[in-house]
Design a protein around this motif. Structure first.
Motif, mmCIF file in Angstrom:
data_model
loop_
_atom_site.group_PDB
_atom_site.id
_atom_site.type_symbol
_atom_site.label_atom_id
_atom_site.label_comp_id
_atom_site.label_asym_id
_atom_site.label_seq_id
_atom_site.Cartn_x
_atom_site.Cartn_y
_atom_site.Cartn_z
ATOM 1 N N ASP A 212 0.823 -1.212 0.000
ATOM 2 C CA ASP A 212 0.000 0.000 0.000
ATOM 3 C C ASP A 212 0.857 1.262 0.000
ATOM 4 O OD1 ASP A 212 0.875 -0.667 2.515
ATOM 5 O OD2 ASP A 212 -0.840 0.202 3.553
ATOM 6 N N LYS A 213 2.153 1.105 0.276
ATOM 7 C CA LYS A 213 3.013 2.295 0.313
ATOM 8 C C LYS A 213 4.019 2.341 -0.839
ATOM 9 C CE LYS A 213 2.335 1.990 5.073
ATOM 10 N NZ LYS A 213 2.765 0.798 5.818
ATOM 11 N N VAL A 214 4.541 1.190 -1.245
ATOM 12 C CA VAL A 214 5.559 1.201 -2.305
ATOM 13 C C VAL A 214 5.087 0.348 -3.491
ATOM 14 C CG1 VAL A 214 7.475 1.572 -0.700
ATOM 15 C CG2 VAL A 214 6.794 -0.759 -1.254
ATOM 16 N N PRO A 215 5.589 0.652 -4.700
ATOM 17 C CA PRO A 215 5.135 -0.087 -5.900
ATOM 18 C C PRO A 215 5.661 -1.527 -5.914
ATOM 19 C CG PRO A 215 6.897 1.476 -6.458
ATOM 20 C CD PRO A 215 6.551 1.717 -5.023
ATOM 21 N N TRP A 216 4.992 -2.351 -6.693
ATOM 22 C CA TRP A 216 5.303 -3.772 -6.759
ATOM 23 C C TRP A 216 6.785 -4.026 -7.073
ATOM 24 C CZ3 TRP A 216 5.011 -8.486 -5.464
ATOM 25 C CH2 TRP A 216 5.568 -9.506 -6.260
ATOM 26 N N GLU A 217 7.353 -3.246 -7.978
ATOM 27 C CA GLU A 217 8.736 -3.478 -8.396
ATOM 28 C C GLU A 217 9.680 -3.463 -7.197
ATOM 29 O OE1 GLU A 217 10.304 -4.697 -10.926
ATOM 30 O OE2 GLU A 217 8.255 -5.016 -11.668
ATOM 31 N N GLU A 218 9.420 -2.509 -6.293
ATOM 32 C CA GLU A 218 10.270 -2.374 -5.113
ATOM 33 C C GLU A 218 10.094 -3.569 -4.165
ATOM 34 O OE1 GLU A 218 10.593 1.412 -2.324
ATOM 35 O OE2 GLU A 218 10.239 1.979 -4.410
ATOM 36 N N VAL A 219 8.829 -3.948 -3.985
ATOM 37 C CA VAL A 219 8.530 -5.095 -3.118
ATOM 38 C C VAL A 219 9.163 -6.356 -3.706
ATOM 39 C CG1 VAL A 219 6.674 -6.574 -2.256
ATOM 40 C CG2 VAL A 219 6.413 -4.083 -2.194
ATOM 41 N N ARG A 220 9.062 -6.501 -5.012
ATOM 42 C CA ARG A 220 9.634 -7.666 -5.697
ATOM 43 C C ARG A 220 11.141 -7.739 -5.458
ATOM 44 N NH1 ARG A 220 12.344 -9.282 -10.067
ATOM 45 N NH2 ARG A 220 11.724 -11.234 -11.089
ATOM 46 N N SER A 221 11.821 -6.595 -5.586
ATOM 47 C CA SER A 221 13.283 -6.643 -5.456
ATOM 48 C C SER A 221 13.678 -6.929 -3.999
ATOM 49 C CB SER A 221 13.924 -5.364 -5.979
ATOM 50 O OG SER A 221 13.782 -4.324 -5.045
ATOM 51 N N GLU A 222 12.825 -6.486 -3.032
ATOM 52 C CA GLU A 222 13.075 -6.855 -1.631
ATOM 53 C C GLU A 222 12.950 -8.368 -1.447
ATOM 54 O OE1 GLU A 222 11.303 -4.570 1.792
ATOM 55 O OE2 GLU A 222 10.456 -6.529 2.319
ATOM 56 N N MET A 223 11.905 -8.945 -2.051
ATOM 57 C CA MET A 223 11.674 -10.394 -1.931
ATOM 58 C C MET A 223 12.855 -11.184 -2.510
ATOM 59 S SD MET A 223 7.701 -10.824 -3.073
ATOM 60 C CE MET A 223 6.331 -10.407 -1.993
ATOM 61 N N VAL A 224 13.270 -10.765 -3.689
ATOM 62 C CA VAL A 224 14.315 -11.513 -4.389
ATOM 63 C C VAL A 224 15.690 -11.172 -3.809
ATOM 64 C CG1 VAL A 224 15.410 -11.948 -6.628
ATOM 65 C CG2 VAL A 224 12.917 -11.624 -6.472
ATOM 66 N N GLY A 225 15.969 -9.860 -3.683
ATOM 67 C CA GLY A 225 17.290 -9.430 -3.225
ATOM 68 C C GLY A 225 17.532 -9.748 -1.761
ATOM 69 N N GLU A 226 16.745 -9.092 -0.875
ATOM 70 C CA GLU A 226 17.006 -9.222 0.560
ATOM 71 C C GLU A 226 16.584 -10.574 1.124
ATOM 72 O OE1 GLU A 226 15.503 -5.934 2.933
ATOM 73 O OE2 GLU A 226 15.837 -4.625 1.201
ATOM 74 N N LYS A 227 15.448 -11.091 0.625
ATOM 75 C CA LYS A 227 14.869 -12.251 1.283
ATOM 76 C C LYS A 227 15.132 -13.564 0.548
ATOM 77 C CE LYS A 227 11.847 -9.413 3.951
ATOM 78 N NZ LYS A 227 10.517 -8.989 4.391
ATOM 79 N N GLY A 228 15.863 -13.490 -0.579
ATOM 80 C CA GLY A 228 16.335 -14.700 -1.253
ATOM 81 C C GLY A 228 15.243 -15.547 -1.906
ATOM 82 N N LEU A 229 14.136 -14.888 -2.335
ATOM 83 C CA LEU A 229 13.091 -15.638 -3.026
ATOM 84 C C LEU A 229 13.482 -15.762 -4.509
ATOM 85 C CD1 LEU A 229 10.238 -16.824 -2.342
ATOM 86 C CD2 LEU A 229 9.294 -14.715 -3.285
ATOM 87 N N SER A 230 13.087 -16.860 -5.124
ATOM 88 C CA SER A 230 13.410 -17.015 -6.545
ATOM 89 C C SER A 230 12.585 -16.015 -7.360
ATOM 90 C CB SER A 230 13.091 -18.445 -6.999
ATOM 91 O OG SER A 230 11.690 -18.607 -7.115
ATOM 92 N N PRO A 231 13.168 -15.468 -8.437
ATOM 93 C CA PRO A 231 12.436 -14.476 -9.247
ATOM 94 C C PRO A 231 11.126 -15.054 -9.785
ATOM 95 C CG PRO A 231 14.750 -14.602 -9.905
ATOM 96 C CD PRO A 231 14.524 -15.731 -8.944
#
Lengths: 475, 475
Positions: A212-231
């Motif tokens: 609700d605060k940041v766009p999907w692209e940013e959330v996606r890169s947090e998931m993949v980058g910081e949290k190690g989720l597969s793209p």
């Protein structure tokens, strides 16, 4: 050394943010505020609206201490636990200020072996968060909670909670709003079918919560980058979390080849369908949005979750509208009471919390902009005198009025000027003045002046109370 | 090592007083309690009585944060300062929980440069005292404060504070009471003429303060033994502090060869006389006692002080009456605001604090003894069904009632038995049942059952709201 450091820290704190110019800092603690009489008048009006609604739905009320044993709060709030205020260890138990009203409620239920209760609780909670006071975000703030505890047929209490949010936001006239709804089981099922490992459910959930605060692209890169989720997993999530709608969307997802195979998701979607059927009977689906991006931060939710957001400020007078975000939220937490019960007995619960401070910020700005005059007392009559040396007579008369239940004031002066007394009524909105004078005393009457019209009538002393009651019952 | 110690301390705290039998302790912190729905009903009734009185006297209301900067509280409470709860230093400001509502009020006045205000404040305060919960002594407790700030003609606001105590204790119907009155200036003057050195005024004052609990002999030996007062001075004090009375005593002391020579005592006695004149006009001197043994613990009082005590329990039902001691107290504190003002500007204040917890203990015991049934909700009607498969109809009807402002409940079951629904009304005191059934739906009516009389009437659906309003307006 520890002692020295403590001393220096204390000195630093005493100097505070004031650069040491003053002997001490005259302020309230960071993130807190005083409520003056005008603000209290607004606040109490909002409280009345909210509490009336809770009572309309048959809730009892409870109160719990402002602090709990530290361990009572431990392990309930996930990443937010760092925001809990602890009390200093002065010997005895380790204590913390309550972080919300939900955990104390669960502790109350377990401690008193209550398995069935509908209650509201309006009280202050404490979070060492970064305050944003103009947007109504404080470190000390009121929550207005309504919860239903007990084993019941599915979705009936859940639907009532949403009805309550709908009623309160409508009654408060804050402008248009939407209530987003989702279910933790749908989220978890979605994570599973998208290929998120079990161990990453919670942390991916809190990434989703930021949508609700940041766009999907940013959330996606947090998931993949910081949290190690597969793209690939992230992209699959991305497709789901952009969906929102009503019964149609629920039906579509119930047919979704992947989701419909997942037990949790299927359960959640089935209940969501039932919920929407009940909300249709309540006639409120127009403002409800089934939104797959809604996640909510707290650890303890187990089923339906929801959050109400104001859509825009209906506030022509205010140039820059306050951005307030969510004004109410809640959900189902079926496991929390069991965490407190020595035998782990569960009491299913669902509840809603109204964020009164944010609502209050809006109401306060509205009122300021409208220049509407707000009374801060309920005084019906000022007891005044037209001549000197009548203090004793004023004291006698005001005492009679108080004893009869009339709200009355007088100036604390021996010989006040009539003009000053009338001015006081103008300033504070007192509608009537009871004037004692030599002649009136002789005649056994009191001169009653109606401030608005400047009309004056002589009223027999024995009829004064009744006359004041009649004249102020219309206000 | 520090880390290890902290760990051990935490473990110890987790084991608590429970000797480590459980994984954790399920309790509220020492000296605190929950308020369940019944207790809340009693508490809110008492609050209403008190707040009504404050409003009758034209008071505004304010609220302040539950914690203050530590330094705000420093140096205001004398020996009691050790009872202040501090918050843990988690970085940032050093904070303490408020100890009373008077110091925050003075801080509020100074901070907002308010020189004139009549306000009430009902809120929780915190003291790390030895709790005696059956007698209503807690570590977290409510205070109900009313204060008048401003430069006024002498004794008029002071008299009003005493009138307020009188009204509240009468309205609460707690039985007979007496309000003891004294003046710090009379005490100080008395100490001076008795030969107490200036430096010992405060500590001798706190010895005198114990006279309501321990006999004079014990207080005397504390003065002479622990505090190093000469036996002669102590004996002279002893003669004064055993005096109590009314206007007659004031007149007598105004003629007292020693006291009348002391400037402070003379001022205090002069004002006391004036106060009694005003109280005579209010018609309340019957319950006021000028009592030279009244001292009050707090440092900040400068003039009139008072304390209300219940004389005996009017409570035939309770075998062992609760001993509660003082239920209200207050006084004049003309210097406190100046301690906060950067330029030391003074705002004279006088105020009263009602000790609601002690009052609440009595009311709670009374109610328990009387076996009077107390409702904990305000629900007017239960929406029920006589047959199965009517959940949807119940939801539709209850939604209509809520939207019309009717307080309504229903059981959260798909197909509840009628008997269970009626039983729920008996248990919770709901006076009406609106029963939907197949036939009623066809006929466009609802069957309204009056629980008390078991009478049932068919009401046209469109008249139901009005009918419920009429039938519940008498309750």
């Amino acid at each position: 050394i520890a002692k020295e450091v403590a001393k220096l820290l204390e000195m630093k704190a005493q100097l505070g943010e004031d650069e040491g110019k003053h002997k001490f800092v005259l302020k309230t603690p960071k993130g807190t505020r005083d409520y003056g009489p005008k603000q209290m008048a607004i606040r109490e009006k909002a409280f009345n609206t909210i509490i009336s609604c809770f009572k309309r739905h048959g809730a009892e009320v409870i109160d719990t201490p402002v602090f709990e044993l530290k361990e009572t709060l431990t392990g309930k709030y996930g990443e937010d636990s760092k925001l809990i205020y602890d009390l200093k260890d002065q010997g005895g138990e380790l204590l913390s200020l309550r972080y919300d009203l939900t955990v104390p409620f669960a502790r109350y239920l377990a401690m008193n072996k209550v398995t069935n209760m509908k209650r509201y609780h309006v009280a202050k909670v404490y979070r060492r968060d970064n305050p944003a006071m103009t947007r109504g975000r404080y470190r000390e703030f009121y929550q207005c909670d309504f919860d239903i505890a007990g084993q019941f047929d599915p979705m009936i209490p859940d639907a009532e909670c949403l009805k309550i949010v709908h009623e309160i936001l409508s009654d408060l006239q804050l402008g248009d709003f939407v209530i987003k709804v989702n279910d933790r089981r749908i989220l978890d099922g979605m994570f599973a079918v998208c290929g998120v490992p079990d161990s990453k459910f919670r942390t991916i959930c809190s990434s989703v919560d930021k949508l609700d605060k940041v766009p999907w692209e940013e959330v996606r890169s947090e998931m993949v980058g910081e949290k190690g989720l597969s793209p690939e997993a992230a992209d699959r999530i991305g497709e789901y979390v952009q969906l929102h709608g009503g019964l149609d969307l629920i039906e579509r997802l119930l047919q979704d080849p992947k989701l419909s195979q997942n037990k949790l998701a299927k359960e959640g979607l089935g209940d969501m369908k039932l919920l929407f059927e009940y909300l249709t009977l309540f006639g409120i689906t127009g403002k409800i949005s089934f939104d797959l991006s809604l996640a909510r931060g707290l650890d303890y939710y187990t089923g339906v979750i929801f959050e109400a957001v104001l859509l825009h400020q209906e506030n022509e007078h205010v140039e820059e509208a306050v951005s307030v975000g969510s004004v109410a939220g809640g959900g189902r937490y079926d496991g929390l009471v069991g965490m407190f019960d020595p035998k782990g007995r569960k009491v299913p619960c669902v509840g809603v919390s109204i964020g009164i401070e944010r609502i209050f910020s809006i109401l306060e700005q509205k009122l300021e902009a409208s220049e509407e005059k707000i009374r801060t007392t309920e005084t019906q009559v000022l007891v005044a005198s037209a001549q000197k040396k009548l203090l004793e007579e004023r004291l006698k008369l005001i005492s009679e009025l108080w004893d009869a239940g009339i709200k009355a004031e007088m100036l604390y002066k021996k010989n006040p000027k009539l003009l000053n007394q009338l001015q006081y009524c103008e300033d504070t909105g007192i509608p009537l003045v009871a004037i004692v004078g030599e002649q009136e005393l002789k005649d056994g009457v009191v001169k009653l002046r109606i401030v608005a019209t400047r009309e004056e009538v002589n009223v027999r002393r024995e009829s004064l109370v009744e006359e004041i009651r009649i004249r102020t019952s219309q206000c």
